[in-house]
Design an enzyme around this catalytic site. Structure first.
Site, PDB file in Angstrom:
ATOM      1  N   ILE A 182       0.849  -1.203   0.000  1.00 30.34           N
ATOM      2  CA  ILE A 182       0.000   0.000   0.000  1.00 30.34           C
ATOM      3  C   ILE A 182       0.879   1.246   0.000  1.00 30.34           C
ATOM      4  O   ILE A 182       0.629   2.206  -0.724  1.00 30.34           O
ATOM      5  CB  ILE A 182      -0.980  -0.014   1.201  1.00 30.34           C
ATOM      6  N   HIS A 442       1.864 -14.314 -30.361  1.00 35.80           N
ATOM      7  CA  HIS A 442       3.035 -13.461 -30.578  1.00 35.80           C
ATOM      8  C   HIS A 442       2.606 -12.173 -31.272  1.00 35.80           C
ATOM      9  O   HIS A 442       1.828 -12.221 -32.220  1.00 35.80           O
ATOM     10  CB  HIS A 442       4.047 -14.174 -31.471  1.00 35.80           C
TER      11      HIS A 442
HETATM   12  C1  LIG Z   1      -5.232   1.585   0.108  1.00 32.08           C
HETATM   13  C2  LIG Z   1      -5.605   0.137  -0.031  1.00 32.08           C
HETATM   14  C3  LIG Z   1      -5.407  -0.513  -1.239  1.00 32.08           C
HETATM   15  C4  LIG Z   1      -5.768  -1.844  -1.390  1.00 32.08           C
HETATM   16  N1  LIG Z   1      -5.552  -2.439  -2.599  1.00 32.08           N
HETATM   17  C5  LIG Z   1      -5.887  -3.726  -2.765  1.00 32.08           C
HETATM   18  C6  LIG Z   1      -5.704  -4.365  -4.014  1.00 32.08           C
HETATM   19  O1  LIG Z   1      -5.246  -3.757  -4.988  1.00 32.08           O
HETATM   20  N2  LIG Z   1      -6.069  -5.659  -4.137  1.00 32.08           N
HETATM   21  C7  LIG Z   1      -6.584  -6.366  -3.088  1.00 32.08           C
HETATM   22  O2  LIG Z   1      -6.902  -7.537  -3.248  1.00 32.08           O
HETATM   23  N3  LIG Z   1      -6.776  -5.787  -1.876  1.00 32.08           N
HETATM   24  C8  LIG Z   1      -6.442  -4.494  -1.701  1.00 32.08           C
HETATM   25  N4  LIG Z   1      -6.670  -3.900  -0.484  1.00 32.08           N
HETATM   26  C9  LIG Z   1      -7.230  -4.714   0.614  1.00 32.08           C
HETATM   27  C10 LIG Z   1      -8.745  -4.876   0.459  1.00 32.08           C
HETATM   28  O3  LIG Z   1      -9.339  -3.609   0.405  1.00 32.08           O
HETATM   29  C11 LIG Z   1      -9.306  -5.699   1.610  1.00 32.08           C
HETATM   30  O4  LIG Z   1      -8.598  -6.915   1.705  1.00 32.08           O
HETATM   31  C12 LIG Z   1     -10.780  -6.001   1.397  1.00 32.08           C
HETATM   32  O5  LIG Z   1     -11.543  -4.818   1.305  1.00 32.08           O
HETATM   33  C13 LIG Z   1     -11.329  -6.861   2.546  1.00 32.08           C
HETATM   34  O6  LIG Z   1     -12.664  -7.131   2.317  1.00 32.08           O
HETATM   35  P1  LIG Z   1     -13.680  -7.464   3.484  1.00 32.08           P
HETATM   36  O7  LIG Z   1     -14.977  -7.772   2.811  1.00 32.08           O
HETATM   37  O8  LIG Z   1     -13.109  -8.475   4.392  1.00 32.08           O
HETATM   38  O9  LIG Z   1     -13.817  -6.131   4.358  1.00 32.08           O
HETATM   39  P2  LIG Z   1     -13.964  -4.581   4.026  1.00 32.08           P
HETATM   40  O10 LIG Z   1     -13.794  -4.282   2.601  1.00 32.08           O
HETATM   41  O11 LIG Z   1     -13.099  -3.871   5.005  1.00 32.08           O
HETATM   42  O12 LIG Z   1     -15.489  -4.290   4.349  1.00 32.08           O
HETATM   43  C14 LIG Z   1     -16.007  -4.397   5.637  1.00 32.08           C
HETATM   44  C15 LIG Z   1     -17.269  -3.562   5.742  1.00 32.08           C
HETATM   45  O13 LIG Z   1     -17.909  -3.879   6.973  1.00 32.08           O
HETATM   46  C16 LIG Z   1     -18.489  -2.709   7.494  1.00 32.08           C
HETATM   47  N5  LIG Z   1     -18.653  -2.878   8.950  1.00 32.08           N
HETATM   48  C17 LIG Z   1     -17.682  -3.035   9.877  1.00 32.08           C
HETATM   49  N6  LIG Z   1     -18.219  -3.210  11.103  1.00 32.08           N
HETATM   50  C18 LIG Z   1     -19.566  -3.149  10.937  1.00 32.08           C
HETATM   51  C19 LIG Z   1     -20.680  -3.263  11.824  1.00 32.08           C
HETATM   52  N7  LIG Z   1     -20.530  -3.479  13.139  1.00 32.08           N
HETATM   53  N8  LIG Z   1     -21.937  -3.141  11.297  1.00 32.08           N
HETATM   54  C20 LIG Z   1     -22.115  -2.934   9.971  1.00 32.08           C
HETATM   55  N9  LIG Z   1     -21.097  -2.830   9.094  1.00 32.08           N
HETATM   56  C21 LIG Z   1     -19.852  -2.931   9.569  1.00 32.08           C
HETATM   57  C22 LIG Z   1     -17.493  -1.622   7.142  1.00 32.08           C
HETATM   58  O14 LIG Z   1     -18.137  -0.351   7.126  1.00 32.08           O
HETATM   59  C23 LIG Z   1     -17.019  -2.058   5.759  1.00 32.08           C
HETATM   60  O15 LIG Z   1     -17.763  -1.439   4.740  1.00 32.08           O
HETATM   61  C24 LIG Z   1      -6.339  -2.555  -0.303  1.00 32.08           C
HETATM   62  C25 LIG Z   1      -6.559  -1.909   0.923  1.00 32.08           C
HETATM   63  C26 LIG Z   1      -6.200  -0.592   1.058  1.00 32.08           C
HETATM   64  C27 LIG Z   1      -6.457   0.094   2.369  1.00 32.08           C
END
Ligand SMILES: Cc1cc2nc3c(=O)[nH]c(=O)nc-3n(C[C@H](O)[C@H](O)[C@H](O)COP(=O)(O)OP(=O)(O)OC[C@H]3O[C@@H](n4cnc5c(N)ncnc54)[C@H](O)[C@@H]3O)c2cc1C
Length: 463
Positions: A182, A442
């Protein structure tokens, strides 16, 4: 108050949660998704997508400014409108958010958005004033930015990746704490736009998780683009009280120094987001790292509650969260989990890109496997030469006796788009000679993969 009941309640609408919810609906489960913030989670709003938008815009500018002349294109007065760059990024995000809302509607998934979910008891969640009950609950609450104990992120002068994705001007200089993926992606964005970018990394190499040969090559390329690195160096203090930010650093030899920059970007990792869910109330077991503990079926310590994505162990990647979302829901619907964790690709979207999948040479050796490696440089690939992006190489790790491909590690043009072929090869235990036998178009960059596979038997054609 009537309590609405569902077959499945998904908490979080990131790539793990929303994809899981859609798969659940496809399987006929009456599904609710609860999202406290914005649809799409970290990935869409403050992660993968905005970073890739800014990486592409800044790369276009950089190419026009520094390389257009090599193609006979005169672009003397190239400039950029940073506000417009940010607006474009926002419009991409808005379109995808609307897309997820549309997919929820199409699949008849209920959505409660804008309020957090908190356990009332193990089957009931409180969402604002409403109570909802789930036969099954899937936790997909993702992760949040981690910091150093002595650094306060104010998102003004000391920013996280979230702040870096919505600055209102290009800073003169940035100290990036942490040269992980990142950090180097966001550092690249601002370096291309003219910021002086200095990375401070505790480990002795850039992106310490990748193959050391790739680390070295990546560092060299980023240095060519003007970024500088203080490796094997720790940050001991950050003082943002003055006009410039002061970052105190100390090398592994104990040498102390102070860096000065307009901004500090803290990019030292992410931590599972479990706060506010009321997990203590229901006695959910957490790991030492603060994530939710699951078994091989994504089941938490509570029978009908499952967890996936960044809040559980494993690489914090969007596609890993998606795969787990689908697999967990299939388990809930009576199926078996089908994820091969040895073939989760990872990509760093710098220029050149880095893409890895499967075992590294070191990991294979740690597992007691006897391996050989073969490399092919993009310098000897005609497409890479034609497009003027011939840095980097393909490195394959294969089992010595069988030549089965165990790992692929690439740095070079668009290797993020090339890794899929190798992920399939690793998953299907394809041998190098079988891959080499496949006719690759190619001139394409993918011919470098064929050549690396040929080189396993020391018979690459173009080196
Ligand atoms: C700058 C940056 C760049 C990235 N680039 C990449 C990339 O290029 N490729 C890649 O594979 N990964 C990348 N990632 C990582 C990727 O974003 C995460 O691995 C991914 O979003 C995880 O998905 P998730 O569904 O587990 O959780 P998240 O995407 O974090 O979603 C979780 C959601 O749950 C919600 N939530 C939390 N607690 C509660 C609650 N109590 N009640 C209701 N809602 C709640 C949050 O609001 C959030 O919207 C990047 C991360 C960052 C920060």
């Amino acid at each position: 108050v009537a309590v609405k009941e569902y077959d499945l309640i998904v908490v979080g609408s990131g790539p793990g949660g929303y994809v899981g919810a859609i798969r659940a609906a496809q399987l006929g489960l009456k599904t609710l998704c609860i999202e406290e913030g914005l649809l799409g989670g970290t990935c869409l709003n403050v992660g993968c997508i905005p970073s890739k938008c800014l990486l592409h815009s800044s790369e276009l500018f950089y190419q026009m400014k520094h390389h257009a002349h090599e193609h006979g294109i005169q672009a003397k007065e190239v400039s950029f409108d940073f506000k417009k760059m940010m607006e474009r990024k926002d419009s991409v995000i808005h379109a995808f958010r609307a897309g997820i809302a549309g997919l929820f509607k199409k699949n008849k998934i209920d959505l409660l958005q804008g309020t957090k979910a908190e356990f009332e008891d193990a089957s009931t969640l409180k969402v604002g004033k409403a109570l909802v009950k789930g036969r099954h609950i899937l936790l997909a609450t993702g992760s949040t930015v981690a910091s150093l104990p002595f650094v306060t992120i104010d998102e003004k002068k000391v920013i996280s990746s979230t702040g870096a994705l919505s600055l209102d001007q290009v800073p003169e200089s940035i100290t990036v704490i942490g040269a992980g993926y990142i950090g180097v992606e966001l550092g690249s964005v601002y370096a291309r736009l003219g910021s002086k970018v200095t990375f401070v990394e505790y480990f002795d190499r850039v992106c310490p998780g990748i193959d050391p040969a790739l680390s070295k090559a990546l560092q060299k390329e980023l240095e060519t683009q003007g970024m500088s690195f203080k490796l094997g160096t720790k940050v001991t203090g950050v003082d943002a009280s003055g006009k410039a930010c002061k970052v105190a650093i100390e090398t592994s030899q104990g040498e102390k120094q102070e860096l000065s920059s307009s901004l500090v970007l803290v990019s030292v990792g992410r931590k599972p987001r479990v706060d506010g869910l009321g997990l203590e109330k229901i006695g959910m077991k957490l790991s030492e790292q603060g994530g939710v503990i699951i078994d091989g079926n994504f089941k938490t310590s509570i029978d009908h509650i499952y967890a996936i994505g960044d809040i559980v162990d494993g690489p914090m990647l969007a596609h890993k969260a998606e795969e787990e979302g689908v697999a967990a829901v299939e388990v809930i619907a009576g199926g078996k989990p089908l994820i091969d964790y040895t073939v989760i690709p990872s990509v760093i979207y710098t220029t050149p890109e880095v893409a890895c999948c499967g075992l590294s040479e070191a990991e294979a050796k740690e597992l007691g496997l006897s391996v050989i490696t073969a490399q092919f440089p993009f310098k000897a690939n005609s497409r890479a030469k034609a497009v003027g992006a011939d840095q980097g190489f393909v490195k394959l790790v294969v089992e010595s006796a069988s030549h089965i491909i165990l790992g692929a590690h690439m740095i070079g043009p668009q290797v993020g788009e090339l890794i899929g072929e190798l992920a399939l090869a690793i998953q299907e235990k394809v041998t190098a000679s079988k891959l080499a036998h496949l006719c690759h178009a190619h001139p394409t960059l993918s011919e470098a993969i064929k050549e690396a596979a040929l080189q396993v038997e020391k018979r690459a054609i173009h080196i």
